[in-house]
Design a protein around this motif. Structure first.
Motif, PDB file in Angstrom:
ATOM      1  N   PRO A   1       4.789  16.937 -15.102  1.00 41.67           N
ATOM      2  CA  PRO A   1       4.121  17.565 -16.246  1.00 41.67           C
ATOM      3  C   PRO A   1       3.579  16.506 -17.200  1.00 41.67           C
ATOM      4  CG  PRO A   1       6.502  17.766 -16.417  1.00 41.67           C
ATOM      5  CD  PRO A   1       6.218  17.213 -15.055  1.00 41.67           C
ATOM      6  N   GLN A   2       2.761  16.915 -18.190  1.00 39.34           N
ATOM      7  CA  GLN A   2       2.039  15.970 -19.025  1.00 39.34           C
ATOM      8  C   GLN A   2       2.948  14.949 -19.700  1.00 39.34           C
ATOM      9  OE1 GLN A   2      -1.213  15.553 -19.250  1.00 39.34           O
ATOM     10  NE2 GLN A   2      -0.915  13.812 -20.628  1.00 39.34           N
ATOM     11  N   LYS A   3       4.009  15.403 -20.350  1.00 38.54           N
ATOM     12  CA  LYS A   3       4.879  14.466 -21.068  1.00 38.54           C
ATOM     13  C   LYS A   3       5.607  13.527 -20.104  1.00 38.54           C
ATOM     14  CE  LYS A   3       5.680  16.613 -25.526  1.00 38.54           C
ATOM     15  NZ  LYS A   3       6.704  16.939 -26.555  1.00 38.54           N
ATOM     16  N   ALA A   4       5.971  14.048 -18.943  1.00 39.20           N
ATOM     17  CA  ALA A   4       6.618  13.193 -17.954  1.00 39.20           C
ATOM     18  C   ALA A   4       5.638  12.146 -17.423  1.00 39.20           C
ATOM     19  CB  ALA A   4       7.157  14.040 -16.805  1.00 39.20           C
ATOM     20  N   GLN A   5       4.363  12.513 -17.306  1.00 35.43           N
ATOM     21  CA  GLN A   5       3.364  11.539 -16.882  1.00 35.43           C
ATOM     22  C   GLN A   5       3.195  10.434 -17.924  1.00 35.43           C
ATOM     23  OE1 GLN A   5      -0.324  13.448 -15.823  1.00 35.43           O
ATOM     24  NE2 GLN A   5       0.497  14.317 -13.941  1.00 35.43           N
ATOM     25  N   GLU A   6       3.244  10.819 -19.205  1.00 35.95           N
ATOM     26  CA  GLU A   6       3.156   9.807 -20.256  1.00 35.95           C
ATOM     27  C   GLU A   6       4.354   8.862 -20.205  1.00 35.95           C
ATOM     28  OE1 GLU A   6       0.623   9.295 -22.000  1.00 35.95           O
ATOM     29  OE2 GLU A   6      -0.518  11.133 -21.723  1.00 35.95           O
ATOM     30  N   LEU A   7       5.539   9.430 -19.961  1.00 35.28           N
ATOM     31  CA  LEU A   7       6.733   8.599 -19.836  1.00 35.28           C
ATOM     32  C   LEU A   7       6.618   7.688 -18.622  1.00 35.28           C
ATOM     33  CD1 LEU A   7       9.574   7.780 -20.672  1.00 35.28           C
ATOM     34  CD2 LEU A   7      10.456   9.740 -19.373  1.00 35.28           C
ATOM     35  N   PHE A   8       6.112   8.222 -17.509  1.00 32.56           N
ATOM     36  CA  PHE A   8       5.921   7.408 -16.308  1.00 32.56           C
ATOM     37  C   PHE A   8       4.946   6.269 -16.590  1.00 32.56           C
ATOM     38  CE2 PHE A   8       3.529   6.534 -12.373  1.00 32.56           C
ATOM     39  CZ  PHE A   8       4.571   6.174 -11.534  1.00 32.56           C
ATOM     40  N   GLU A   9       3.864   6.567 -17.324  1.00 31.31           N
ATOM     41  CA  GLU A   9       2.900   5.532 -17.693  1.00 31.31           C
ATOM     42  C   GLU A   9       3.557   4.443 -18.525  1.00 31.31           C
ATOM     43  OE1 GLU A   9      -0.943   5.171 -20.657  1.00 31.31           O
ATOM     44  OE2 GLU A   9      -0.767   6.971 -19.409  1.00 31.31           O
ATOM     45  N   ALA A  10       4.421   4.848 -19.462  1.00 29.38           N
ATOM     46  CA  ALA A  10       5.113   3.862 -20.299  1.00 29.38           C
ATOM     47  C   ALA A  10       6.045   2.986 -19.460  1.00 29.38           C
ATOM     48  CB  ALA A  10       5.896   4.570 -21.398  1.00 29.38           C
ATOM     49  N   VAL A  11       6.794   3.611 -18.555  1.00 27.46           N
ATOM     50  CA  VAL A  11       7.734   2.859 -17.716  1.00 27.46           C
ATOM     51  C   VAL A  11       6.990   1.874 -16.822  1.00 27.46           C
ATOM     52  CG1 VAL A  11       9.401   3.053 -15.835  1.00 27.46           C
ATOM     53  CG2 VAL A  11       9.520   4.632 -17.768  1.00 27.46           C
TER      54      VAL A  11
ATOM     55  N   LEU B   1       0.828  -1.209   0.000  1.00 23.63           N
ATOM     56  CA  LEU B   1       0.000   0.000   0.000  1.00 23.63           C
ATOM     57  C   LEU B   1       0.864   1.261   0.000  1.00 23.63           C
ATOM     58  CD1 LEU B   1      -2.798  -1.032   2.526  1.00 23.63           C
ATOM     59  CD2 LEU B   1      -2.978  -0.885   0.031  1.00 23.63           C
ATOM     60  N   PHE B   2       1.933   1.233   0.780  1.00 23.29           N
ATOM     61  CA  PHE B   2       2.839   2.387   0.826  1.00 23.29           C
ATOM     62  C   PHE B   2       3.494   2.616  -0.534  1.00 23.29           C
ATOM     63  CE2 PHE B   2       7.150   4.075   1.376  1.00 23.29           C
ATOM     64  CZ  PHE B   2       6.870   5.275   2.030  1.00 23.29           C
ATOM     65  N   ALA B   3       3.938   1.540  -1.173  1.00 23.07           N
ATOM     66  CA  ALA B   3       4.583   1.674  -2.480  1.00 23.07           C
ATOM     67  C   ALA B   3       3.612   2.227  -3.518  1.00 23.07           C
ATOM     68  CB  ALA B   3       5.125   0.315  -2.935  1.00 23.07           C
ATOM     69  N   GLY B   4       2.365   1.728  -3.519  1.00 24.33           N
ATOM     70  CA  GLY B   4       1.377   2.214  -4.469  1.00 24.33           C
ATOM     71  C   GLY B   4       1.060   3.682  -4.253  1.00 24.33           C
ATOM     72  N   ALA B   5       0.872   4.086  -2.980  1.00 19.92           N
ATOM     73  CA  ALA B   5       0.567   5.486  -2.684  1.00 19.92           C
ATOM     74  C   ALA B   5       1.737   6.396  -3.055  1.00 19.92           C
ATOM     75  CB  ALA B   5       0.232   5.632  -1.198  1.00 19.92           C
ATOM     76  N   ALA B   6       2.952   5.944  -2.784  1.00 19.49           N
ATOM     77  CA  ALA B   6       4.140   6.747  -3.103  1.00 19.49           C
ATOM     78  C   ALA B   6       4.273   6.963  -4.603  1.00 19.49           C
ATOM     79  CB  ALA B   6       5.392   6.063  -2.545  1.00 19.49           C
ATOM     80  N   LEU B   7       4.059   5.907  -5.391  1.00 21.24           N
ATOM     81  CA  LEU B   7       4.148   6.044  -6.842  1.00 21.24           C
ATOM     82  C   LEU B   7       3.077   6.995  -7.375  1.00 21.24           C
ATOM     83  CD1 LEU B   7       4.899   2.359  -7.901  1.00 21.24           C
ATOM     84  CD2 LEU B   7       6.426   4.315  -8.126  1.00 21.24           C
ATOM     85  N   GLN B   8       1.873   6.917  -6.827  1.00 19.49           N
ATOM     86  CA  GLN B   8       0.801   7.810  -7.255  1.00 19.49           C
ATOM     87  C   GLN B   8       1.128   9.257  -6.911  1.00 19.49           C
ATOM     88  OE1 GLN B   8      -1.102   6.679  -9.579  1.00 19.49           O
ATOM     89  NE2 GLN B   8      -3.112   6.708  -8.592  1.00 19.49           N
TER      90      GLN B   8
ATOM     91  N   ILE C   1      -2.771  -0.771 -15.391  1.00 16.04           N
ATOM     92  CA  ILE C   1      -4.119  -0.945 -15.933  1.00 16.04           C
ATOM     93  C   ILE C   1      -4.966   0.296 -15.699  1.00 16.04           C
ATOM     94  CG2 ILE C   1      -6.277  -2.219 -15.626  1.00 16.04           C
ATOM     95  CD1 ILE C   1      -4.622  -4.723 -15.221  1.00 16.04           C
ATOM     96  N   PHE C   2      -4.896   0.879 -14.505  1.00 17.87           N
ATOM     97  CA  PHE C   2      -5.695   2.065 -14.214  1.00 17.87           C
ATOM     98  C   PHE C   2      -5.282   3.235 -15.103  1.00 17.87           C
ATOM     99  CE2 PHE C   2      -6.481   0.660  -9.530  1.00 17.87           C
ATOM    100  CZ  PHE C   2      -7.314  -0.344 -10.003  1.00 17.87           C
ATOM    101  N   GLN C   3      -3.987   3.322 -15.438  1.00 20.76           N
ATOM    102  CA  GLN C   3      -3.514   4.413 -16.266  1.00 20.76           C
ATOM    103  C   GLN C   3      -3.926   4.244 -17.729  1.00 20.76           C
ATOM    104  OE1 GLN C   3       0.686   4.290 -15.480  1.00 20.76           O
ATOM    105  NE2 GLN C   3       0.563   5.660 -13.735  1.00 20.76           N
ATOM    106  N   GLN C   4      -3.966   2.997 -18.189  1.00 21.36           N
ATOM    107  CA  GLN C   4      -4.214   2.756 -19.607  1.00 21.36           C
ATOM    108  C   GLN C   4      -5.663   2.425 -19.927  1.00 21.36           C
ATOM    109  OE1 GLN C   4      -1.502   0.099 -21.557  1.00 21.36           O
ATOM    110  NE2 GLN C   4       0.283   0.878 -20.479  1.00 21.36           N
TER     111      GLN C   4
END
Length: 285
Positions: free
Chosen positions: A64-74, A50-57, A142-145
């Motif tokens: 920023p938008q492009k960095a979020q897209e890169l994070f989603e890809a990673v 739970l801590f890891a999931g909350a920290a990543l979120q 899955i939630f991101q995509q």
């Protein structure tokens, strides 16, 4: 909803199987007094996940938008890697998981003094934290995509059903052909992984890091939109896109063909003497 349900059901059953084997062995060998250590290990593993999931979120929310897209890809690439590791690990370890866990328990409880308690807690923690951290990556990807607003509910239902099934297996009230279950859910998980991989390629393009093979292969947006009821189900379970690019389709098909071939090919036979007890390892919990 179906993809997170399937993945959390499978992950939950893996965790329940491991915990059930450990708890059952302690009970059968007259060491039930050690069960609180098992629950402590499980609690610590859940807390870490739970801590890891909350920290990543929290970290990704400030990008920023492009960095979020890169994070989603990673996250998508990591989830695919962990998914495949999970599927092939269970395919390989199913025959001997019970024997290894029993040996690990005996080794942990052979430690002097309080060392036995911490060794058992550590063993349970490591075994269940692996499942929990895998689940964090799957659900984030899955939630991101996925456009499915019911995905969190599907994940919760998968966990609840896995918990009920795990208790039934432990109590001897439920018998499942787990080898067959993990085999066919493994096939479905490979389809989910192929969809996540294709979605990660799309995210790389939106992040400005991948601009090749962007021709649209087909456009079914008016016939079967990705955000419609059926399109949402197909998107979550099989990675359906109503207007995929050539790169997404190529990655999806190449990965799917290779992964299915590796997963469905016959497992190398083991010596006859080692095969007999192994055949009971998934059902005799």
């Amino acid at each position: 909803m179906l993809a997170p349900f399937l993945i959390m059901l499978r992950e939950g059953l893996e965790a329940a199987l491991i915990v059930g084997i450990i708890a059952g062995y302690l009970r059968q060998t007259g060491r039930g007094a050690w069960l609180p250590a098992v629950w402590i290990g499980i609690f610590l593993a859940v807390a870490l996940s739970l801590f890891a999931g909350a920290a990543l979120q929290l970290v990704s929310a400030g990008f920023p938008q492009k960095a979020q897209e890169l994070f989603e890809a990673v996250i998508g690439f990591l989830a695919v890697g962990v998914l495949m590791g999970m599927v092939f690990w269970m395919r390989r370890a199913a025959r001997s998981i019970k024997v290894h866990l029993h040996a690990g328990i005996d080794e942990a409880l052979a430690e002097p003094g309080r060392g036995a308690t911490w060794a058992l807690i550590g063993m349970v923690f490591l075994a269940t934290a692996r499942e929990g951290l895998e689940s964090v990556f799957f659900l984030l990807a899955i939630f991101q995509q996925s456009p499915d607003a019911m995905a969190p509910l599907g994940a919760l239902l998968g966990v609840l059903l896995a918990a009920v099934a795990g208790w039934g297996i432990y109590a001897g009230m439920l018998r499942i052909d787990l080898r067959r279950f993990f085999r066919w859910t493994g096939v479905l998980v490979i389809f989910v992984a192929a969809g996540l991989l294709a979605g990660s390629v799309k995210a790389l393009h939106e992040a400005g890091l991948w601009n090749g093979l962007q021709g649209i292969v087909y456009d079914l947006g008016r016939v079967l939109p990705e955000t419609g009821p059926l399109g949402t189900v197909l998107s979550g379970l099989f990675g359906y896109r109503d207007a995929p690019t050539l790169g997404e389709v190529a990655v999806y098909l190449i990965f799917l063909a290779g992964a299915l071939w590796l997963f469905l090919r016959p497992v190398s036979s083991s010596p006859a003497g080692a095969r007999a007890p192994a055949n009971k390892s998934l059902s005799d919990v």
